[in-house]
Scaffold this motif. Structure first.
Motif, PDB file in Angstrom:
ATOM      1  N   ASN A  52       6.922  -5.187   5.105  1.00  0.00           N
ATOM      2  CA  ASN A  52       7.322  -6.152   6.137  1.00  0.00           C
ATOM      3  C   ASN A  52       6.736  -7.537   5.880  1.00  0.00           C
ATOM      4  OD1 ASN A  52       8.524  -3.914   7.255  1.00  0.00           O
ATOM      5  ND2 ASN A  52       7.088  -3.711   8.948  1.00  0.00           N
ATOM      6  N   GLY A  53       6.516  -7.855   4.602  1.00  0.00           N
ATOM      7  CA  GLY A  53       5.996  -9.166   4.232  1.00  0.00           C
ATOM      8  C   GLY A  53       4.535  -9.376   4.538  1.00  0.00           C
ATOM      9  N   GLN A  54       3.814  -8.327   4.940  1.00  0.00           N
ATOM     10  CA  GLN A  54       2.421  -8.467   5.362  1.00  0.00           C
ATOM     11  C   GLN A  54       1.470  -7.902   4.316  1.00  0.00           C
ATOM     12  OE1 GLN A  54       1.699  -6.989   9.408  1.00  0.00           O
ATOM     13  NE2 GLN A  54       3.887  -7.113   9.827  1.00  0.00           N
ATOM     14  N   PHE A  55       0.350  -8.586   4.171  1.00  0.00           N
ATOM     15  CA  PHE A  55      -0.711  -8.108   3.281  1.00  0.00           C
ATOM     16  C   PHE A  55      -2.069  -8.371   3.937  1.00  0.00           C
ATOM     17  CE2 PHE A  55      -3.859  -9.129  -0.114  1.00  0.00           C
ATOM     18  CZ  PHE A  55      -4.031  -7.838  -0.563  1.00  0.00           C
ATOM     19  N   HIS A  97       8.461   4.861  16.510  1.00  0.00           N
ATOM     20  CA  HIS A  97       9.421   4.536  15.461  1.00  0.00           C
ATOM     21  C   HIS A  97       9.079   3.172  14.842  1.00  0.00           C
ATOM     22  CE1 HIS A  97      12.296   7.826  16.420  1.00  0.00           C
ATOM     23  NE2 HIS A  97      11.794   7.679  17.635  1.00  0.00           N
ATOM     24  N   HIS A  98       9.066   3.140  13.513  1.00  0.00           N
ATOM     25  CA  HIS A  98       8.786   1.897  12.792  1.00  0.00           C
ATOM     26  C   HIS A  98       9.697   1.792  11.578  1.00  0.00           C
ATOM     27  CE1 HIS A  98       5.008   1.045  15.009  1.00  0.00           C
ATOM     28  NE2 HIS A  98       4.834   2.358  14.983  1.00  0.00           N
ATOM     29  N   ASN A  99       9.919   0.570  11.134  1.00  0.00           N
ATOM     30  CA  ASN A  99      10.583   0.299   9.853  1.00  0.00           C
ATOM     31  C   ASN A  99       9.556  -0.282   8.897  1.00  0.00           C
ATOM     32  OD1 ASN A  99      13.094   1.169  10.680  1.00  0.00           O
ATOM     33  ND2 ASN A  99      13.859  -0.869  11.159  1.00  0.00           N
ATOM     34  N   PHE A 100       9.468   0.288   7.704  1.00  0.00           N
ATOM     35  CA  PHE A 100       8.640  -0.257   6.632  1.00  0.00           C
ATOM     36  C   PHE A 100       9.583  -0.776   5.552  1.00  0.00           C
ATOM     37  CE2 PHE A 100       4.142   1.812   6.739  1.00  0.00           C
ATOM     38  CZ  PHE A 100       3.945   1.296   8.009  1.00  0.00           C
ATOM     39  N   VAL A 101       9.718  -2.080   5.450  1.00  0.00           N
ATOM     40  CA  VAL A 101      10.550  -2.671   4.411  1.00  0.00           C
ATOM     41  C   VAL A 101       9.643  -3.095   3.258  1.00  0.00           C
ATOM     42  CG1 VAL A 101      12.195  -4.478   3.829  1.00  0.00           C
ATOM     43  CG2 VAL A 101      12.213  -3.461   6.124  1.00  0.00           C
ATOM     44  N   VAL A 102       9.771  -2.400   2.144  1.00  0.00           N
ATOM     45  CA  VAL A 102       8.941  -2.680   0.970  1.00  0.00           C
ATOM     46  C   VAL A 102       9.684  -3.658   0.079  1.00  0.00           C
ATOM     47  CG1 VAL A 102       7.729  -1.663  -0.989  1.00  0.00           C
ATOM     48  CG2 VAL A 102       7.989  -0.354   1.130  1.00  0.00           C
ATOM     49  N   ALA A 103       9.055  -4.793  -0.224  1.00  0.00           N
ATOM     50  CA  ALA A 103       9.727  -5.822  -1.021  1.00  0.00           C
ATOM     51  C   ALA A 103       8.687  -6.692  -1.718  1.00  0.00           C
ATOM     52  CB  ALA A 103      10.627  -6.680  -0.136  1.00  0.00           C
ATOM     53  N   ILE A 150       9.081   6.878  10.493  1.00  0.00           N
ATOM     54  CA  ILE A 150       9.185   5.594   9.791  1.00  0.00           C
ATOM     55  C   ILE A 150      10.343   5.639   8.816  1.00  0.00           C
ATOM     56  CG2 ILE A 150       8.048   4.037   8.167  1.00  0.00           C
ATOM     57  CD1 ILE A 150       5.467   4.543   9.471  1.00  0.00           C
ATOM     58  N   ASP A 151      11.206   4.645   8.900  1.00  0.00           N
ATOM     59  CA  ASP A 151      12.235   4.450   7.888  1.00  0.00           C
ATOM     60  C   ASP A 151      11.655   3.540   6.809  1.00  0.00           C
ATOM     61  OD1 ASP A 151      14.134   6.005   9.148  1.00  0.00           O
ATOM     62  OD2 ASP A 151      15.015   4.338  10.250  1.00  0.00           O
ATOM     63  N   VAL A 152      11.356   4.129   5.653  1.00  0.00           N
ATOM     64  CA  VAL A 152      10.832   3.352   4.522  1.00  0.00           C
ATOM     65  C   VAL A 152      12.012   2.853   3.713  1.00  0.00           C
ATOM     66  CG1 VAL A 152       9.296   3.336   2.545  1.00  0.00           C
ATOM     67  CG2 VAL A 152       8.774   4.807   4.509  1.00  0.00           C
ATOM     68  N   ILE A 153      12.233   1.553   3.721  1.00  0.00           N
ATOM     69  CA  ILE A 153      13.368   0.928   3.033  1.00  0.00           C
ATOM     70  C   ILE A 153      12.834   0.209   1.798  1.00  0.00           C
ATOM     71  CG2 ILE A 153      15.268  -0.708   3.281  1.00  0.00           C
ATOM     72  CD1 ILE A 153      14.868  -0.289   6.394  1.00  0.00           C
ATOM     73  N   ASN A 154      13.265   0.658   0.633  1.00  0.00           N
ATOM     74  CA  ASN A 154      12.741   0.114  -0.621  1.00  0.00           C
ATOM     75  C   ASN A 154      13.655  -0.992  -1.143  1.00  0.00           C
ATOM     76  OD1 ASN A 154      11.447  -0.426  -2.988  1.00  0.00           O
ATOM     77  ND2 ASN A 154      11.700   1.615  -3.873  1.00  0.00           N
ATOM     78  N   ARG A 155      13.218  -2.226  -0.979  1.00  0.00           N
ATOM     79  CA  ARG A 155      13.938  -3.377  -1.526  1.00  0.00           C
ATOM     80  C   ARG A 155      13.221  -3.981  -2.723  1.00  0.00           C
ATOM     81  NH1 ARG A 155      15.571  -6.298   4.254  1.00  0.00           N
ATOM     82  NH2 ARG A 155      17.026  -4.655   4.950  1.00  0.00           N
ATOM     83  N   ALA A 156      12.300  -3.220  -3.280  1.00  0.00           N
ATOM     84  CA  ALA A 156      11.567  -3.674  -4.458  1.00  0.00           C
ATOM     85  C   ALA A 156      12.307  -3.253  -5.726  1.00  0.00           C
ATOM     86  CB  ALA A 156      10.152  -3.110  -4.442  1.00  0.00           C
ATOM     87  N   GLN A 159      13.571   5.413  -4.429  1.00  0.00           N
ATOM     88  CA  GLN A 159      14.049   4.531  -5.488  1.00  0.00           C
ATOM     89  C   GLN A 159      14.491   3.183  -4.926  1.00  0.00           C
ATOM     90  OE1 GLN A 159      17.037   6.579  -7.753  1.00  0.00           O
ATOM     91  NE2 GLN A 159      15.705   8.279  -8.272  1.00  0.00           N
ATOM     92  N   PRO A 160      14.491   2.148  -5.757  1.00  0.00           N
ATOM     93  CA  PRO A 160      14.948   0.829  -5.308  1.00  0.00           C
ATOM     94  C   PRO A 160      16.342   0.896  -4.688  1.00  0.00           C
ATOM     95  CG  PRO A 160      13.910   0.654  -7.456  1.00  0.00           C
ATOM     96  CD  PRO A 160      14.016   2.118  -7.152  1.00  0.00           C
ATOM     97  N   GLY A 161      16.501   0.235  -3.550  1.00  0.00           N
ATOM     98  CA  GLY A 161      17.792   0.219  -2.873  1.00  0.00           C
ATOM     99  C   GLY A 161      18.053   1.416  -1.984  1.00  0.00           C
ATOM    100  N   SER A 162      17.082   2.313  -1.846  1.00  0.00           N
ATOM    101  CA  SER A 162      17.289   3.507  -1.028  1.00  0.00           C
ATOM    102  C   SER A 162      16.316   3.513   0.151  1.00  0.00           C
ATOM    103  CB  SER A 162      17.141   4.779  -1.858  1.00  0.00           C
ATOM    104  OG  SER A 162      15.831   4.881  -2.377  1.00  0.00           O
TER     105      SER A 162
END
Length: 221
Positions: A53-56, A30-36, A71-77, A108-111
């Protein structure tokens, strides 16, 4: 008496052949991918890029053949996003494959989207990346799939394992680069630098000296 011993051995062998081999237990990761959008500095200039997750590059995922990744892909972009797992068959979960408007709707953003990646026969070094426009330029990372049997490599066991991710860097906003060549119908502008694991080489300005020479990785082996 010898025939009795032989018969007993024969029955024992028959029993061993009939007992099914116990399958190796597959694991679920299980992972979280926070896109921002995240500020980054390269080539003596700053800009905001899309990251996970702030990584590049993004996080490297380590799994074993036959495992499942959730993976929970959380779109904060501020833009749509999808994540594609390059080289994974996805036989039972095509809607988690990632190509935008082909196998799934964009996130979509926020989802948030719960993505399930079921590995089957894949073994080796693969990669994951965004599959919306050119967001993959900065949203990408490595996927390392180990064989079920420990050290079961199709080649001699390596002395070290060092993922190497090659990329490019534009000083301009990546969306501006995309819009420009879509409008004029030509090729995109040449990138300002080539990257190894997210860093330009030693000959580029403002590089982290002594760290990202193309041959430096092989000096460590």
């Amino acid at each position: 008496m010898w025939w009795f011993v032989n018969l007993a051995i024969f029955h024992l062998l028959g029993f061993l052949l009939l007992v099914p081999t116990l399958p190796i237990q597959a694991m679920t990761h299980h992972h979280n991918f926070v896109v921002a959008d995240t500020p980054y500095s390269r080539l003596c200039s700053n800009k905001s890029i899309l990251t996970v997750n702030g990584q590049f590059p993004g996080p490297t995922i380590y799994v074993t053949e036959g495992d499942t990744i959730v993976i929970d892909v959380i779109n904060r972009a501020r833009e749509n996003i999808t994540i594609h797992w390059h080289g994974v068959n996805q036989p039972r979960y095509p809607w988690s494959d990632g190509p935008e408007y082909i196998t799934q709707c964009p996130i979509q953003p926020g989802s948030m989207f719960n993505q399930r990646i079921v590995l089957s026969v894949e073994v080796g070094t693969l990669w994951w990346h965004a599959h919306s426009d050119w967001s993959r330029a900065t949203v990408h990372g490595a996927l390392i799939v180990y064989p079920r049997k420990k050290n079961d490599y199709p080649f001699p066991i390596p002395h070290a394992e060092i993922p190497i991710i090659l990329g490019e860097w534009w000083k301009s906003d990546i969306q501006a680069v995309l819009n420009e060549f879509l409008q004029n119908g030509g090729d995109p502008n040449n990138s300002d630098a080539f990257l190894i694991n997210g860093q330009p080489g030693d000959l580029y300005p403002c590089s982290r000296q002594g760290l990202i020479s193309p041959l430096h990785f092989f000096d460590e082996i």
